[in-house]
Design a protein around this motif. Sequence first.
Motif, PDB file in Angstrom:
ATOM      1  N   GLY A 138       0.829  -1.171  -0.103  1.00 42.18           N
ATOM      2  CA  GLY A 138       0.088  -0.107   0.006  1.00 42.18           C
ATOM      3  C   GLY A 138       0.861   1.374  -0.135  1.00 42.18           C
ATOM      4  N   GLY A 139       2.231   1.173   0.591  1.00 44.88           N
ATOM      5  CA  GLY A 139       2.814   2.338   0.907  1.00 44.88           C
ATOM      6  C   GLY A 139       3.993   2.080   1.725  1.00 44.88           C
ATOM      7  N   PHE A 140       5.079   2.732   1.654  1.00 44.32           N
ATOM      8  CA  PHE A 140       6.042   2.650   2.646  1.00 44.32           C
ATOM      9  C   PHE A 140       6.888   3.758   2.526  1.00 44.32           C
ATOM     10  CE2 PHE A 140       8.445   0.743  -0.794  1.00 44.32           C
ATOM     11  CZ  PHE A 140       9.694   0.866  -0.558  1.00 44.32           C
ATOM     12  N   SER A 141       7.484   3.848   4.002  1.00 43.44           N
ATOM     13  CA  SER A 141       8.714   4.953   4.052  1.00 43.44           C
ATOM     14  C   SER A 141       9.893   4.264   4.404  1.00 43.44           C
ATOM     15  CB  SER A 141       8.283   6.168   5.254  1.00 43.44           C
ATOM     16  OG  SER A 141       8.351   5.381   6.262  1.00 43.44           O
ATOM     17  N   LEU A 142      11.147   4.886   3.886  1.00 43.67           N
ATOM     18  CA  LEU A 142      12.528   4.411   4.313  1.00 43.67           C
ATOM     19  C   LEU A 142      13.428   5.456   4.696  1.00 43.67           C
ATOM     20  CD1 LEU A 142      14.263   1.882   3.992  1.00 43.67           C
ATOM     21  CD2 LEU A 142      14.690   2.634   1.563  1.00 43.67           C
ATOM     22  N   GLN A 143      14.009   5.194   5.777  1.00 47.04           N
ATOM     23  CA  GLN A 143      14.945   6.291   6.162  1.00 47.04           C
ATOM     24  C   GLN A 143      16.335   5.292   6.010  1.00 47.04           C
ATOM     25  OE1 GLN A 143      11.913   5.700   8.285  1.00 47.04           O
ATOM     26  NE2 GLN A 143      11.270   7.485   6.731  1.00 47.04           N
ATOM     27  N   TYR A 144      17.294   6.130   5.465  1.00 46.77           N
ATOM     28  CA  TYR A 144      18.672   5.536   5.527  1.00 46.77           C
ATOM     29  C   TYR A 144      19.352   6.099   6.547  1.00 46.77           C
ATOM     30  CZ  TYR A 144      17.233   4.873   0.561  1.00 46.77           C
ATOM     31  OH  TYR A 144      16.620   4.246  -0.673  1.00 46.77           O
ATOM     32  N   LEU A 145      19.976   5.288   7.206  1.00 46.94           N
ATOM     33  CA  LEU A 145      20.694   5.521   8.573  1.00 46.94           C
ATOM     34  C   LEU A 145      22.331   5.791   8.338  1.00 46.94           C
ATOM     35  CD1 LEU A 145      18.893   3.107  10.919  1.00 46.94           C
ATOM     36  CD2 LEU A 145      18.305   5.612  10.426  1.00 46.94           C
ATOM     37  N   ARG A 146      22.888   4.786   7.490  1.00 50.79           N
ATOM     38  CA  ARG A 146      24.061   4.841   7.128  1.00 50.79           C
ATOM     39  C   ARG A 146      24.459   4.085   5.767  1.00 50.79           C
ATOM     40  NH1 ARG A 146      24.053   2.239  11.976  1.00 50.79           N
ATOM     41  NH2 ARG A 146      24.985   3.758  12.888  1.00 50.79           N
ATOM     42  N   PRO A 147      25.563   4.722   5.361  1.00 49.97           N
ATOM     43  CA  PRO A 147      25.830   3.928   3.869  1.00 49.97           C
ATOM     44  C   PRO A 147      25.952   2.266   4.159  1.00 49.97           C
ATOM     45  CG  PRO A 147      27.133   5.715   4.373  1.00 49.97           C
ATOM     46  CD  PRO A 147      26.558   5.644   5.605  1.00 49.97           C
ATOM     47  N   ALA A 148      25.322   1.594   3.150  1.00 47.78           N
ATOM     48  CA  ALA A 148      25.582   0.120   3.212  1.00 47.78           C
ATOM     49  C   ALA A 148      26.735  -0.368   2.584  1.00 47.78           C
ATOM     50  CB  ALA A 148      24.235  -0.425   2.373  1.00 47.78           C
ATOM     51  N   THR A 149      27.480  -0.902   3.428  1.00 43.29           N
ATOM     52  CA  THR A 149      28.728  -1.398   2.996  1.00 43.29           C
ATOM     53  C   THR A 149      28.865  -2.983   3.166  1.00 43.29           C
ATOM     54  OG1 THR A 149      30.002  -0.629   4.727  1.00 43.29           O
ATOM     55  CG2 THR A 149      29.935   0.672   2.921  1.00 43.29           C
ATOM     56  N   GLY A 150      29.423  -3.498   2.817  1.00 46.47           N
ATOM     57  CA  GLY A 150      29.535  -5.235   3.073  1.00 46.47           C
ATOM     58  C   GLY A 150      28.800  -5.936   2.040  1.00 46.47           C
ATOM     59  N   PRO A 151      29.119  -7.425   2.194  1.00 45.34           N
ATOM     60  CA  PRO A 151      28.807  -8.269   1.209  1.00 45.34           C
ATOM     61  C   PRO A 151      27.528  -8.686   1.002  1.00 45.34           C
ATOM     62  CG  PRO A 151      30.299  -9.314   2.698  1.00 45.34           C
ATOM     63  CD  PRO A 151      30.308  -7.888   3.193  1.00 45.34           C
ATOM     64  N   THR A 152      26.689  -8.560   2.175  1.00 47.92           N
ATOM     65  CA  THR A 152      25.563  -9.024   2.163  1.00 47.92           C
ATOM     66  C   THR A 152      24.142  -8.206   2.791  1.00 47.92           C
ATOM     67  OG1 THR A 152      26.377 -11.318   2.530  1.00 47.92           O
ATOM     68  CG2 THR A 152      23.953 -11.066   3.141  1.00 47.92           C
ATOM     69  N   LEU A 153      23.186  -7.887   2.181  1.00 48.34           N
ATOM     70  CA  LEU A 153      22.162  -7.121   2.705  1.00 48.34           C
ATOM     71  C   LEU A 153      21.014  -7.997   3.287  1.00 48.34           C
ATOM     72  CD1 LEU A 153      20.631  -4.261   3.084  1.00 48.34           C
ATOM     73  CD2 LEU A 153      19.782  -4.811   0.629  1.00 48.34           C
ATOM     74  N   ILE A 154      20.644  -7.850   4.467  1.00 47.19           N
ATOM     75  CA  ILE A 154      19.407  -8.677   5.160  1.00 47.19           C
ATOM     76  C   ILE A 154      18.400  -7.546   5.496  1.00 47.19           C
ATOM     77  CG2 ILE A 154      19.138  -9.927   7.039  1.00 47.19           C
ATOM     78  CD1 ILE A 154      22.206 -10.223   7.145  1.00 47.19           C
ATOM     79  N   ALA A 155      17.081  -7.769   4.973  1.00 52.65           N
ATOM     80  CA  ALA A 155      16.059  -7.162   5.267  1.00 52.65           C
ATOM     81  C   ALA A 155      15.164  -7.886   5.906  1.00 52.65           C
ATOM     82  CB  ALA A 155      15.469  -6.678   3.977  1.00 52.65           C
ATOM     83  N   ARG A 156      15.124  -7.716   7.384  1.00 50.66           N
ATOM     84  CA  ARG A 156      14.289  -8.216   8.383  1.00 50.66           C
ATOM     85  C   ARG A 156      12.913  -7.519   8.649  1.00 50.66           C
ATOM     86  NH1 ARG A 156      19.122  -9.163  11.185  1.00 50.66           N
ATOM     87  NH2 ARG A 156      19.814 -11.247  10.884  1.00 50.66           N
ATOM     88  N   ALA A 157      11.606  -7.956   8.356  1.00 57.76           N
ATOM     89  CA  ALA A 157      10.505  -7.446   8.186  1.00 57.76           C
ATOM     90  C   ALA A 157       9.497  -8.248   9.462  1.00 57.76           C
ATOM     91  CB  ALA A 157       9.667  -7.296   6.928  1.00 57.76           C
ATOM     92  N   SER A 158       8.679  -7.574   9.837  1.00 61.60           N
ATOM     93  CA  SER A 158       7.665  -8.235  10.944  1.00 61.60           C
ATOM     94  C   SER A 158       6.134  -7.468  10.889  1.00 61.60           C
ATOM     95  CB  SER A 158       8.169  -8.246  12.364  1.00 61.60           C
ATOM     96  OG  SER A 158       8.568  -7.008  12.997  1.00 61.60           O
TER      97      SER A 158
END
Length: 139
Positions: free
Chosen positions: A80-100
């Motif tokens: 339906g919609g979402f907002s996203l706040q970037y906190l710091r640059p994403a560095t590293g070999p794996t991105l993990i998105a944990r939602a609940s």
Amino acid sequence: MAPPFGLTQAQETLAAQPFSILLGARITVFGDGDAVVELDARDDLRQQNGFLHGGVLAYAADNALTFAAGSVLGPAVLTGGFSLQYLRPATGPTLIARASVLHSGRRQAACRCELYVADGAGAETLCAVAQGTVLTAQP
């Protein structure tokens, strides 16, 4: 009675999304209001400063939020919609998105997602947070 929608079916759903295939995304957790989407931070997914592109983080948040909601609302759901706040640059070999799921009704769920990058040793750093609503799809 239809079989429950579990991790195997969620993985099949993700594998049916051409954009998810392009990014190399995988779903590793699904059920009881939770979902985890992961992807490898390849060089072609980075921006000019070497950080994982913000659009990749937005994709991961969107899919993780939607899968988390789908685990309680059923497989026919849409963001339906979402907002996203970037906190710091994403560095590293794996991105993990944990939602609940924070709250759900019959046709809508409010969800939260935390996005981390993991280094080679598995240490995780929070890089963004998202919140959104997911709705059941109507024919």
